[in-house]
Scaffold this motif. Structure first.
Motif, PDB file in Angstrom:
ATOM      1  N   LEU A  46     -36.541 -24.165  12.012  1.00 26.19           N
ATOM      2  CA  LEU A  46     -36.196 -22.749  12.128  1.00 26.19           C
ATOM      3  C   LEU A  46     -34.706 -22.527  11.892  1.00 26.19           C
ATOM      4  O   LEU A  46     -34.313 -21.646  11.125  1.00 26.19           O
ATOM      5  N   LEU A  47     -33.864 -23.344  12.527  1.00 29.25           N
ATOM      6  CA  LEU A  47     -32.411 -23.181  12.402  1.00 29.25           C
ATOM      7  C   LEU A  47     -31.924 -23.510  10.999  1.00 29.25           C
ATOM      8  O   LEU A  47     -31.015 -22.857  10.476  1.00 29.25           O
ATOM      9  N   ALA A  48     -32.511 -24.534  10.383  1.00 26.59           N
ATOM     10  CA  ALA A  48     -32.060 -24.982   9.067  1.00 26.59           C
ATOM     11  C   ALA A  48     -32.743 -24.235   7.929  1.00 26.59           C
ATOM     12  O   ALA A  48     -32.567 -24.592   6.768  1.00 26.59           O
ATOM     13  N   GLU A  49     -33.527 -23.209   8.264  1.00 23.35           N
ATOM     14  CA  GLU A  49     -34.186 -22.366   7.264  1.00 23.35           C
ATOM     15  C   GLU A  49     -35.119 -23.184   6.365  1.00 23.35           C
ATOM     16  O   GLU A  49     -35.178 -22.979   5.150  1.00 23.35           O
ATOM     17  N   GLY A  50     -35.826 -24.115   6.994  1.00 25.29           N
ATOM     18  CA  GLY A  50     -36.776 -24.938   6.261  1.00 25.29           C
ATOM     19  C   GLY A  50     -38.205 -24.586   6.649  1.00 25.29           C
ATOM     20  O   GLY A  50     -38.455 -23.689   7.448  1.00 25.29           O
ATOM     21  N   HIS A  51     -39.143 -25.290   6.060  1.00 29.03           N
ATOM     22  CA  HIS A  51     -40.558 -25.088   6.352  1.00 29.03           C
ATOM     23  C   HIS A  51     -41.124 -26.396   6.901  1.00 29.03           C
ATOM     24  O   HIS A  51     -40.626 -27.483   6.594  1.00 29.03           O
ATOM     25  N   LEU A  52     -42.172 -26.280   7.701  1.00 30.61           N
ATOM     26  CA  LEU A  52     -42.686 -27.435   8.432  1.00 30.61           C
ATOM     27  C   LEU A  52     -44.155 -27.663   8.121  1.00 30.61           C
ATOM     28  O   LEU A  52     -44.956 -26.723   8.154  1.00 30.61           O
ATOM     29  N   LEU A  53     -44.507 -28.917   7.827  1.00 31.77           N
ATOM     30  CA  LEU A  53     -45.888 -29.322   7.600  1.00 31.77           C
ATOM     31  C   LEU A  53     -46.311 -30.219   8.763  1.00 31.77           C
ATOM     32  O   LEU A  53     -45.704 -31.257   9.004  1.00 31.77           O
ATOM     33  N   ILE A  54     -47.352 -29.795   9.476  1.00 37.50           N
ATOM     34  CA  ILE A  54     -47.831 -30.537  10.640  1.00 37.50           C
ATOM     35  C   ILE A  54     -49.182 -31.129  10.291  1.00 37.50           C
ATOM     36  O   ILE A  54     -50.153 -30.399  10.049  1.00 37.50           O
ATOM     37  N   GLU A  55     -49.241 -32.453  10.229  1.00 39.95           N
ATOM     38  CA  GLU A  55     -50.479 -33.130   9.853  1.00 39.95           C
ATOM     39  C   GLU A  55     -51.030 -33.925  11.020  1.00 39.95           C
ATOM     40  O   GLU A  55     -50.306 -34.709  11.645  1.00 39.95           O
ATOM     41  N   ASP A  56     -52.287 -33.702  11.339  1.00 42.45           N
ATOM     42  CA  ASP A  56     -52.950 -34.498  12.372  1.00 42.45           C
ATOM     43  C   ASP A  56     -54.422 -34.120  12.415  1.00 42.45           C
ATOM     44  O   ASP A  56     -54.855 -33.190  11.727  1.00 42.45           O
ATOM     45  N   VAL A  57     -55.159 -34.835  13.227  1.00 45.12           N
ATOM     46  CA  VAL A  57     -56.581 -34.564  13.374  1.00 45.12           C
ATOM     47  C   VAL A  57     -56.773 -33.214  14.055  1.00 45.12           C
ATOM     48  O   VAL A  57     -55.861 -32.721  14.738  1.00 45.12           O
ATOM     49  N   TYR A 264     -29.354 -32.982   4.580  1.00 40.74           N
ATOM     50  CA  TYR A 264     -28.035 -32.504   5.030  1.00 40.74           C
ATOM     51  C   TYR A 264     -28.204 -31.321   5.986  1.00 40.74           C
ATOM     52  O   TYR A 264     -27.623 -31.289   7.073  1.00 40.74           O
ATOM     53  N   ARG A 265     -29.023 -30.351   5.582  1.00 42.82           N
ATOM     54  CA  ARG A 265     -29.205 -29.155   6.407  1.00 42.82           C
ATOM     55  C   ARG A 265     -30.007 -29.451   7.663  1.00 42.82           C
ATOM     56  O   ARG A 265     -29.758 -28.862   8.720  1.00 42.82           O
ATOM     57  N   ALA A 266     -30.976 -30.349   7.557  1.00 44.32           N
ATOM     58  CA  ALA A 266     -31.755 -30.720   8.742  1.00 44.32           C
ATOM     59  C   ALA A 266     -30.866 -31.406   9.772  1.00 44.32           C
ATOM     60  O   ALA A 266     -31.001 -31.174  10.982  1.00 44.32           O
ATOM     61  N   ALA A 267     -29.947 -32.246   9.321  1.00 48.20           N
ATOM     62  CA  ALA A 267     -29.027 -32.918  10.238  1.00 48.20           C
ATOM     63  C   ALA A 267     -28.114 -31.902  10.929  1.00 48.20           C
ATOM     64  O   ALA A 267     -27.801 -32.048  12.123  1.00 48.20           O
ATOM     65  N   GLN A 268     -27.687 -30.875  10.197  1.00 55.30           N
ATOM     66  CA  GLN A 268     -26.889 -29.815  10.814  1.00 55.30           C
ATOM     67  C   GLN A 268     -27.685 -29.110  11.908  1.00 55.30           C
ATOM     68  O   GLN A 268     -27.180 -28.863  13.010  1.00 55.30           O
ATOM     69  N   GLY A 269     -28.944 -28.779  11.590  1.00 62.72           N
ATOM     70  CA  GLY A 269     -29.782 -28.115  12.579  1.00 62.72           C
ATOM     71  C   GLY A 269     -30.051 -28.994  13.787  1.00 62.72           C
ATOM     72  O   GLY A 269     -30.039 -28.525  14.931  1.00 62.72           O
ATOM     73  N   PHE A 270     -30.270 -30.281  13.553  1.00 62.94           N
ATOM     74  CA  PHE A 270     -30.541 -31.207  14.657  1.00 62.94           C
ATOM     75  C   PHE A 270     -29.315 -31.340  15.550  1.00 62.94           C
ATOM     76  O   PHE A 270     -29.437 -31.390  16.782  1.00 62.94           O
ATOM     77  N   ALA A 271     -28.119 -31.389  14.947  1.00 63.28           N
ATOM     78  CA  ALA A 271     -26.899 -31.476  15.737  1.00 63.28           C
ATOM     79  C   ALA A 271     -26.753 -30.249  16.632  1.00 63.28           C
ATOM     80  O   ALA A 271     -26.388 -30.369  17.818  1.00 63.28           O
ATOM     81  N   LEU A 272     -27.041 -29.067  16.095  1.00 66.47           N
ATOM     82  CA  LEU A 272     -26.926 -27.843  16.885  1.00 66.47           C
ATOM     83  C   LEU A 272     -27.938 -27.830  18.024  1.00 66.47           C
ATOM     84  O   LEU A 272     -27.606 -27.438  19.150  1.00 66.47           O
ATOM     85  N   VAL A 273     -29.164 -28.269  17.752  1.00 64.72           N
ATOM     86  CA  VAL A 273     -30.178 -28.343  18.807  1.00 64.72           C
ATOM     87  C   VAL A 273     -29.744 -29.316  19.894  1.00 64.72           C
ATOM     88  O   VAL A 273     -30.045 -29.124  21.075  1.00 64.72           O
ATOM     89  N   GLN A 274     -28.985 -30.350  19.506  1.00 67.11           N
ATOM     90  CA  GLN A 274     -28.488 -31.326  20.476  1.00 67.11           C
ATOM     91  C   GLN A 274     -27.254 -30.826  21.214  1.00 67.11           C
ATOM     92  O   GLN A 274     -26.725 -31.520  22.086  1.00 67.11           O
ATOM     93  N   GLY A 275     -26.746 -29.647  20.828  1.00 63.27           N
ATOM     94  CA  GLY A 275     -25.597 -29.074  21.523  1.00 63.27           C
ATOM     95  C   GLY A 275     -24.261 -29.469  20.960  1.00 63.27           C
ATOM     96  O   GLY A 275     -23.244 -29.413  21.661  1.00 63.27           O
ATOM     97  N   ARG A 276     -24.230 -29.858  19.668  1.00 62.83           N
ATOM     98  CA  ARG A 276     -22.970 -30.267  19.041  1.00 62.83           C
ATOM     99  C   ARG A 276     -22.645 -29.389  17.844  1.00 62.83           C
ATOM    100  O   ARG A 276     -23.547 -28.852  17.201  1.00 62.83           O
ATOM    101  N   SER A 277     -21.347 -29.269  17.551  1.00 63.30           N
ATOM    102  CA  SER A 277     -20.893 -28.501  16.386  1.00 63.30           C
ATOM    103  C   SER A 277     -20.552 -29.418  15.224  1.00 63.30           C
ATOM    104  O   SER A 277     -19.942 -28.985  14.257  1.00 63.30           O
ATOM    105  N   PHE A 278     -20.947 -30.690  15.311  1.00 57.02           N
ATOM    106  CA  PHE A 278     -20.675 -31.658  14.253  1.00 57.02           C
ATOM    107  C   PHE A 278     -21.816 -32.657  14.180  1.00 57.02           C
ATOM    108  O   PHE A 278     -22.525 -32.892  15.157  1.00 57.02           O
TER     109      PHE A 278
END
Length: 325
Positions: A46-57, A264-278
């Motif tokens: 959501l933060l990185a403006e991407g789309h998500l594919l969820i695969e499972d039974v 690159y963008r996913a890592a930025q989003g993950f850092a923000l979710v973790q509470g970091r600006s870097f």
């Protein structure tokens, strides 16, 4: 409060954003039990403006996860059940003749919403699957020679059953590449599953969820995600991983430039979710499997959909590359 510019995400900005993320995480987690890692990845998309594919039974909560996120933000939501007889016009929209004016008027399809749940996307034909490509890549829809923009935020949450299930169509590589991440739900642990049994006695808890973020707050978070700083050494580390997939003797097709930008963008989003600006190296590592595994084709398997084989290769490549100090 105005959103920070792309080249600055200060400590006060970060402190004001973290409560928004906490509210969203808590709200989704109140109905999607025992899946903190999965919820974190959904927030990254959501933060990185991407789309998500969820695969499972079937039956492990894929649709519930998408509905919980949609119910937690004050944005429009549409669910599309993908079936073999679904046509592109059923999701894009079509022109309808207006007898009063004597003109054809475009009637938007369900794709014109902020959050789209593409349920069981691999049960429809490749023709209908490909109708999503322009919308997911360019945030617009072209119908009968005219282009219609899609309002931000725009997020596609697609679910699919494993390929060996009857009545499924393999997603082509071009379609898979439009998804930022591909993840699994997995079965809940016994204690959480026991809790699910009791919490669903009175009905679906997701029906009672209320939005905790406005559309403006979601856009603010997305803007802040792009402002997360990525040091040159971190960017070089990312590119080493990408180039390693292209040079690997186990892969026929490595990660594309689009895939590198997505990581690159996913890592930025993950850092923000973790509470970091870097971004730190662990962010790149954490995002490598869900972002890259569905973008490669190995020599020992014919489809990018072979989840376990591609994950093992990516994991091995990442482990062999030196982490920057």
């Amino acid at each position: 409060m105005s959103a920070p510019t792309i080249d600055e995400l200060t400590a006060p900005d970060l402190e004001s954003l973290l409560p928004l993320l906490d509210r969203l995480t808590e709200n989704v987690g109140s109905v999607v039990l025992g899946k903190p890692e999965v919820i974190r990845l959904v927030l990254v998309a959501l933060l990185a403006e991407g789309h998500l594919l969820i695969e499972d039974v079937p039956g492990v909560g894929k649709t519930l996860l998408a509905r919980a996120l949609a119910a937690s933000i004050d944005c429009s939501f549409r669910r599309v059940q993908f079936t073999p007889d679904l046509l592109p016009s059923d999701i894009l929209g079509s022109s309808v003749y207006n007898s009063g004016t004597g003109e054809f008027v475009f009637k938007p399809g369900p794709l014109f919403a902020n959050v789209i749940l593409a349920d069981e996307i691999n049960r429809t034909t490749p023709r209908t699957q490909s109708a999503l490509l322009e919308a997911m890549g360019d945030r617009q829809v072209s119908v009968e020679g005219k282009s219609y923009p899609l309002e931000p935020p725009f997020l596609v949450l697609a679910t699919q059953n494993p390929y060996e299930f009857e009545g499924t169509y393999v997603l082509p590589e071009s379609q898979l590449d439009r998804f930022m991440m591909r993840i699994r739900m997995g079965y809940p642990i016994p204690s959480e599953e026991r809790h699910i049994l009791t919490s669903h006695r009175g009905g679906e808890p997701v029906e009672d969820l209320r939005p905790v973020l406005s559309r403006e707050e979601v856009l603010r978070l997305q803007h802040a995600s792009r402002a997360v700083r990525v040091d040159d050494a971190i960017a070089d580390y990312l590119m080493e991983i990408v180039h390693a997939t292209r040079d690997s003797e186990d892969l026929n097709v490595g990660v594309s430039t689009r895939g590198a930008l997505t990581l690159y963008r996913a890592a930025q989003g993950f850092a923000l979710v973790q509470g970091r600006s870097f971004v730190v190296p662990d962010d790149i590592k954490a995002m490598s499997l869900p972002v890259l595994a569905h973008r490669v084709v190995g020599k020992s398997f014919l489809q990018a959909g072979e989840f376990n084989a591609s994950e093992a290769i990516i994991r091995d490549l990442v482990d062999r590359i030196r982490v920057p100090a």
